[in-house]
Design a protein around this motif. Sequence first.
Motif, short mmCIF file in Angstrom:
data_model
loop_
_atom_site.label_atom_id
_atom_site.label_comp_id
_atom_site.label_asym_id
_atom_site.label_seq_id
_atom_site.Cartn_x
_atom_site.Cartn_y
_atom_site.Cartn_z
N PRO A 1 33.49 52.74 41.30
CA PRO A 1 33.58 51.96 40.06
C PRO A 1 32.98 50.58 40.26
CG PRO A 1 35.73 52.08 41.16
CD PRO A 1 34.82 53.01 41.90
N SER A 2 32.54 49.99 39.18
CA SER A 2 31.93 48.66 39.27
C SER A 2 32.98 47.63 39.67
CB SER A 2 31.32 48.28 37.93
OG SER A 2 32.34 48.07 36.95
N GLU A 3 32.52 46.51 40.21
CA GLU A 3 33.43 45.45 40.62
C GLU A 3 34.15 44.86 39.41
OE1 GLU A 3 30.35 45.86 42.01
OE2 GLU A 3 31.36 46.66 43.79
N ALA A 4 33.49 44.82 38.25
CA ALA A 4 34.13 44.31 37.03
C ALA A 4 35.29 45.21 36.63
CB ALA A 4 33.10 44.21 35.90
N ARG A 5 35.09 46.52 36.73
CA ARG A 5 36.15 47.46 36.38
C ARG A 5 37.30 47.37 37.38
NH1 ARG A 5 35.98 51.21 32.65
NH2 ARG A 5 37.44 52.97 32.69
N ARG A 6 36.97 47.20 38.67
CA ARG A 6 38.01 47.06 39.68
C ARG A 6 38.83 45.79 39.43
NH1 ARG A 6 34.58 47.37 45.04
NH2 ARG A 6 36.62 46.86 45.99
N HIS B 1 39.30 44.32 36.57
CA HIS B 1 40.11 44.54 35.37
C HIS B 1 41.38 45.33 35.71
CE1 HIS B 1 41.04 45.15 31.15
NE2 HIS B 1 41.14 46.45 31.38
N ARG B 2 41.24 46.34 36.56
CA ARG B 2 42.41 47.12 36.98
C ARG B 2 43.40 46.23 37.75
NH1 ARG B 2 42.64 52.82 37.49
NH2 ARG B 2 41.31 53.77 35.93
N LEU B 3 42.87 45.37 38.60
CA LEU B 3 43.74 44.50 39.39
C LEU B 3 44.46 43.47 38.53
CD1 LEU B 3 41.62 43.78 42.60
CD2 LEU B 3 43.82 44.96 42.48
N ASP B 4 43.83 43.04 37.44
CA ASP B 4 44.44 42.03 36.58
C ASP B 4 45.79 42.47 36.05
OD1 ASP B 4 42.40 40.23 36.91
OD2 ASP B 4 41.31 40.85 35.10
N ALA B 5 45.95 43.78 35.86
CA ALA B 5 47.21 44.30 35.33
C ALA B 5 48.32 44.30 36.38
CB ALA B 5 47.01 45.72 34.79
N ILE B 6 47.94 44.15 37.65
CA ILE B 6 48.91 44.22 38.74
C ILE B 6 49.09 42.87 39.42
CG2 ILE B 6 49.49 45.37 40.92
CD1 ILE B 6 47.60 47.64 39.99
N VAL B 7 47.97 42.28 39.80
CA VAL B 7 47.99 40.97 40.47
C VAL B 7 47.05 40.05 39.69
CG1 VAL B 7 47.63 39.75 42.64
CG2 VAL B 7 48.30 42.15 42.67
N PRO B 8 47.60 39.15 38.86
CA PRO B 8 46.73 38.27 38.06
C PRO B 8 45.75 37.51 38.92
CG PRO B 8 49.02 38.09 37.35
CD PRO B 8 49.02 38.91 38.63
#
Length: 207
Positions: A183-188, A190-197
């Motif tokens: 997956p792209s770094e932008a998508r990664r 975005h996924r992390l934002d939901a767990i670790v701001p």
Amino acid sequence: MDLDRISTRTAELAAKLEIQPPRIETGTVPRSCTAGLYARIRKQPVLVVGSAFERLTVAEQDGALAEHLVALDLLRAGRPKSRVAIMVITLALLTFLLLGVGGYIDAPPWQAAFAGGLVGLAMYMIVTYVVMAFWSRRITYQTDRRLAVVFGRPFMNFMLDLDARLRSQPLGVAGPFLKLAMPSEARRAHRLDAIVPAPARSTITSP
């Protein structure tokens, strides 16, 4: 290349991540492994270090080692399930196809068996490609989450920047698969934002 130093640092990072460190070897690494690290699983997991690894900074080397350690641990744990998934999906698709068109095939048994074997092999290869791509994406997201929890989000910001730079390099014949499987770094992010701001971007030296 200082293999002793790399092995020692790998053991230190593995202890922080609470996983079993792999054996470290030097050798030829595929062109697609732009960080100069190649994970291999046989009886014992091995991390092969190539010449490209020496071109990274110390902080980048630590990050690449940590990333590969977690991914290798997840890969080893999930490999039996992926094999079962590939076989089950292949058999299900082949059975569905044979039931659907088997009655319309007017050919000697040996020809039908030969054609069925070719179709089964083709299905197996396609299913393997798709399952491995899906599994690789899942492992990437899981690796990001574990690293963010253990080392913090600034470390992951650093790694996303590094991975984006490495992705821009020529990947060789494995390029098309990696573009699908990674997956792209932008998508990664975005996924992390939901767990670790994500905090403000900052410079990081080492995990």
